[in-house]
Structure formats: structure tokens, C-alpha cells
Design a protein around this motif. Structure first.
Motif, PDB file in Angstrom:
ATOM      1  N   ARG A   1       3.953  -9.555  12.821  1.00 27.25           N
ATOM      2  CA  ARG A   1       3.149  -8.990  11.731  1.00 27.25           C
ATOM      3  C   ARG A   1       2.082  -8.045  12.266  1.00 27.25           C
ATOM      4  O   ARG A   1       1.758  -7.039  11.637  1.00 27.25           O
ATOM      5  CB  ARG A   1       2.524 -10.111  10.910  1.00 27.25           C
ATOM      6  CG  ARG A   1       3.594 -10.917  10.146  1.00 27.25           C
ATOM      7  CD  ARG A   1       2.997 -11.878   9.207  1.00 27.25           C
ATOM      8  NE  ARG A   1       2.311 -11.131   8.149  1.00 27.25           N
ATOM      9  CZ  ARG A   1       2.114 -11.608   6.938  1.00 27.25           C
ATOM     10  NH1 ARG A   1       2.563 -12.801   6.611  1.00 27.25           N
ATOM     11  NH2 ARG A   1       1.468 -10.901   6.042  1.00 27.25           N
TER      12      ARG A   1
ATOM     13  N   ALA B   1       3.771  -4.740  13.246  1.00 31.16           N
ATOM     14  CA  ALA B   1       4.063  -3.958  12.036  1.00 31.16           C
ATOM     15  C   ALA B   1       2.797  -3.284  11.516  1.00 31.16           C
ATOM     16  O   ALA B   1       2.818  -2.105  11.123  1.00 31.16           O
ATOM     17  CB  ALA B   1       4.674  -4.853  10.958  1.00 31.16           C
ATOM     18  N   TYR B   2       1.681  -4.017  11.534  1.00 33.33           N
ATOM     19  CA  TYR B   2       0.415  -3.440  11.081  1.00 33.33           C
ATOM     20  C   TYR B   2      -0.022  -2.309  12.012  1.00 33.33           C
ATOM     21  O   TYR B   2      -0.535  -1.275  11.551  1.00 33.33           O
ATOM     22  CB  TYR B   2      -0.649  -4.529  11.033  1.00 33.33           C
ATOM     23  CG  TYR B   2      -1.999  -4.039  10.582  1.00 33.33           C
ATOM     24  CD1 TYR B   2      -2.248  -3.759   9.241  1.00 33.33           C
ATOM     25  CD2 TYR B   2      -3.044  -3.865  11.497  1.00 33.33           C
ATOM     26  CE1 TYR B   2      -3.495  -3.310   8.820  1.00 33.33           C
ATOM     27  CE2 TYR B   2      -4.279  -3.413  11.081  1.00 33.33           C
ATOM     28  CZ  TYR B   2      -4.498  -3.135   9.745  1.00 33.33           C
ATOM     29  OH  TYR B   2      -5.734  -2.683   9.331  1.00 33.33           O
TER      30      TYR B   2
ATOM     31  N   ARG C   1       1.729  -0.222  13.517  1.00 32.35           N
ATOM     32  CA  ARG C   1       2.526   0.986  13.279  1.00 32.35           C
ATOM     33  C   ARG C   1       2.121   1.699  11.986  1.00 32.35           C
ATOM     34  O   ARG C   1       2.273   2.908  11.881  1.00 32.35           O
ATOM     35  CB  ARG C   1       4.004   0.623  13.209  1.00 32.35           C
ATOM     36  CG  ARG C   1       4.578   0.202  14.541  1.00 32.35           C
ATOM     37  CD  ARG C   1       6.029  -0.207  14.406  1.00 32.35           C
ATOM     38  NE  ARG C   1       6.613  -0.468  15.707  1.00 32.35           N
ATOM     39  CZ  ARG C   1       7.642  -1.256  15.916  1.00 32.35           C
ATOM     40  NH1 ARG C   1       8.217  -1.872  14.899  1.00 32.35           N
ATOM     41  NH2 ARG C   1       8.111  -1.442  17.127  1.00 32.35           N
ATOM     42  N   GLU C   2       1.612   0.938  11.020  1.00 32.86           N
ATOM     43  CA  GLU C   2       1.309   1.550   9.710  1.00 32.86           C
ATOM     44  C   GLU C   2      -0.159   1.936   9.546  1.00 32.86           C
ATOM     45  O   GLU C   2      -0.476   2.842   8.785  1.00 32.86           O
ATOM     46  CB  GLU C   2       1.744   0.629   8.578  1.00 32.86           C
ATOM     47  CG  GLU C   2       0.920  -0.628   8.447  1.00 32.86           C
ATOM     48  CD  GLU C   2       1.431  -1.580   7.379  1.00 32.86           C
ATOM     49  OE1 GLU C   2       0.589  -2.278   6.782  1.00 32.86           O
ATOM     50  OE2 GLU C   2       2.652  -1.635   7.160  1.00 32.86           O
ATOM     51  N   ARG C   3      -1.065   1.267  10.255  1.00 32.22           N
ATOM     52  CA  ARG C   3      -2.501   1.550  10.111  1.00 32.22           C
ATOM     53  C   ARG C   3      -2.857   2.769  10.962  1.00 32.22           C
ATOM     54  O   ARG C   3      -2.638   2.786  12.167  1.00 32.22           O
ATOM     55  CB  ARG C   3      -3.309   0.332  10.559  1.00 32.22           C
ATOM     56  CG  ARG C   3      -4.820   0.542  10.550  1.00 32.22           C
ATOM     57  CD  ARG C   3      -5.348   0.578   9.135  1.00 32.22           C
ATOM     58  NE  ARG C   3      -6.796   0.517   9.114  1.00 32.22           N
ATOM     59  CZ  ARG C   3      -7.597   1.583   9.047  1.00 32.22           C
ATOM     60  NH1 ARG C   3      -7.094   2.802   9.027  1.00 32.22           N
ATOM     61  NH2 ARG C   3      -8.902   1.422   9.011  1.00 32.22           N
ATOM     62  N   VAL C   4      -3.422   3.777  10.319  1.00 33.54           N
ATOM     63  CA  VAL C   4      -3.760   5.029  10.996  1.00 33.54           C
ATOM     64  C   VAL C   4      -5.273   5.149  11.120  1.00 33.54           C
ATOM     65  O   VAL C   4      -6.009   4.891  10.167  1.00 33.54           O
ATOM     66  CB  VAL C   4      -3.201   6.246  10.217  1.00 33.54           C
ATOM     67  CG1 VAL C   4      -3.667   7.550  10.839  1.00 33.54           C
ATOM     68  CG2 VAL C   4      -1.681   6.181  10.176  1.00 33.54           C
TER      69      VAL C   4
ATOM     70  N   PRO D   1      -1.452   6.211  14.587  1.00 28.68           N
ATOM     71  CA  PRO D   1      -1.350   4.750  14.400  1.00 28.68           C
ATOM     72  C   PRO D   1      -2.209   4.016  15.434  1.00 28.68           C
ATOM     73  O   PRO D   1      -2.256   4.419  16.604  1.00 28.68           O
ATOM     74  CB  PRO D   1       0.137   4.461  14.618  1.00 28.68           C
ATOM     75  CG  PRO D   1       0.819   5.764  14.400  1.00 28.68           C
ATOM     76  CD  PRO D   1      -0.150   6.822  14.828  1.00 28.68           C
TER      77      PRO D   1
ATOM     78  N   HIS E   1      -6.092  -7.127  13.186  1.00 29.06           N
ATOM     79  CA  HIS E   1      -5.949  -6.589  11.836  1.00 29.06           C
ATOM     80  C   HIS E   1      -7.266  -5.997  11.327  1.00 29.06           C
ATOM     81  O   HIS E   1      -7.308  -5.444  10.224  1.00 29.06           O
ATOM     82  CB  HIS E   1      -5.456  -7.665  10.862  1.00 29.06           C
ATOM     83  CG  HIS E   1      -3.975  -7.798  10.820  1.00 29.06           C
ATOM     84  ND1 HIS E   1      -3.255  -8.400  11.817  1.00 29.06           N
ATOM     85  CD2 HIS E   1      -3.068  -7.390   9.897  1.00 29.06           C
ATOM     86  CE1 HIS E   1      -1.966  -8.380  11.514  1.00 29.06           C
ATOM     87  NE2 HIS E   1      -1.826  -7.766  10.349  1.00 29.06           N
TER      88      HIS E   1
END
Length: 199
Positions: free
Chosen positions: A76, A79-80, A82-85, A90, A155
Motif C-alpha cells: 500500500r 502504491a501511494y 507512485r500516485e502522490r506527487v 512522485p 503516507h
């Protein structure tokens, strides 16, 4: 044979059995306090061997659950990442972030080896089985707890909120650390096996 060396299989709905649900830190795992007052059950032959087998199976089960939880924390978090910019790219592309993910992966792979070793040793009735189950339980539970904490931190702000599932992983990891003996207790068992009275 003393009463502490006897075991019975008793149905939960049998007369004389009282089951009281307990409040736990991990709301996703129900636990209960069971009282037997005159309940009847089927006696198990060779109670010490049955109890030892139950302990081995329980230690491996908890270790495997902890391993799966740690892997889920890493998956998880990757995955975060890769998506959080942030700053136009990223966050997983930043070196410090990658190092933390790599540390999580190394811990998980070590825990995976410990769990596999324990499962194989018990299955093959190896002389190492007793040591292996203690090592697997303590190492995997500690790894899950460490990875759950890293998941929250990596996160960022969202990881500290109730809206994100990170707190559920953290609570489960903390509960597994104390379930069926703490890591310190399991490591003491290993020390006694290796060092004897010197431990």
C-alpha cells in the motif's frame, strides 16, 4: 496426570460455558473471555503433545498473519509513493523515501524466511522446530509493527487520520506483538534452548 495436563474439546454452546465479548484495541479482531463452570467435553488423549502441537500451529499462524500484514503495509505504501506527487514528481522517486521502502522490504523478506523455516521445520518434525516457531513469531510480529509504523509515516498527513486504513494495520500489528507471548518472551525461550541455565 494433574489437571493442568488434561485437555478437553468443549462446544461453545454447551451448558456451563459462558462467553463474554471483550473490548480490544484492534476492533477488527473479536476476542472473548470464556468461563467453564461444570461444562462437559470430550477428553483429548496425550494432552501434553496436543498442547505442544497447538502452540506450534498458533505461533506459525500468528507469524504468517504478521508477515502478510507487513507485506500489505509495503504494497500500500509503494502504491501511494507512485500516485502522490510533490515538487512535480512522485514522492517515491526521492532517495530518502526509496531507502525507507527498501528497509521495509528487507525486513519483510527476513520475516518471510523465518516463517517458512518454522512451517517447514514443524512439517518435517525437525529438531529445530521449537526454536523456529519462537523465532518466526517474534521476528514477524516485530516486523509487522515496524512496517505499520513506517506506513503511517510514509503516507504523511493522511496516514495519521482515521479516514485512512493505516491505523487498522498499526493496531493489528500491536495486538499481534503481544498475542501468544511477547517478542521478548519468545527470544528468552530461544536463549534458554541455546544457552541452557546460562540464559
Amino acid at each position: 496426570m494433574t489437571d493442568t495436563q488434561r485437555m478437553w474439546i468443549v462446544r461453545a454452546d454447551a451448558p456451563g460455558v459462558t462467553v463474554t465479548r471483550q473490548t480490544t484495541m484492534d476492533q477488527t479482531r473479536p476476542l472473548a473471555h470464556v468461563v467453564l463452570d461444570g461444562a462437559q467435553g470430550e477428553p483429548l488423549p496425550d494432552a501434553p503433545a496436543a498442547l505442544a502441537a497447538a502452540h506450534r500451529a498458533a505461533f506459525i499462524t500468528v507469524a504468517a498473519e504478521a508477515l502478510g500484514g507487513a507485506q500489505a503495509c509495503l504494497d500500500r505504501t509503494v502504491a501511494y509513493a507512485r500516485e502522490r506527487v510533490q515538487f512535480g514528481r512522485p514522492i517515491g522517486s526521492f532517495q530518502a523515501y526509496k531507502h525507507r521502502l527498501a528497509d521495509m522490504m528487507i525486513e519483510i523478506e527476513q520475516a518471510r524466511s523465518a516463517v517458512y523455516w518454522a512451517a517447514c521445520a514443524v512439517d518435517e518434525q525437525s529438531d529445530e522446530a521449537a526454536m523456529a516457531v519462537h523465532a518466526a513469531k517474534s521476528f514477524a510480529a516485530d516486523t509487522f509493527f515496524r512496517c505499520a509504523g513506517d506506513m503511517i509515516q510514509l503516507h504523511g498527513g493522511i496516514g495519521f487520520t482515521w479516514e485512512h486504513d493505516a491505523h487498522l494495520y498499526f493496531k493489528r500489528a500491536r495486538a499481534l506483538q503481544t498475542m501468544l507471548g511477547s517478542g521478548n518472551w519468545h527470544r528468552e525461550q530461544i536463549a534458554m534452548m541455546i544457552l541452557g541455565e546460562a540464559a
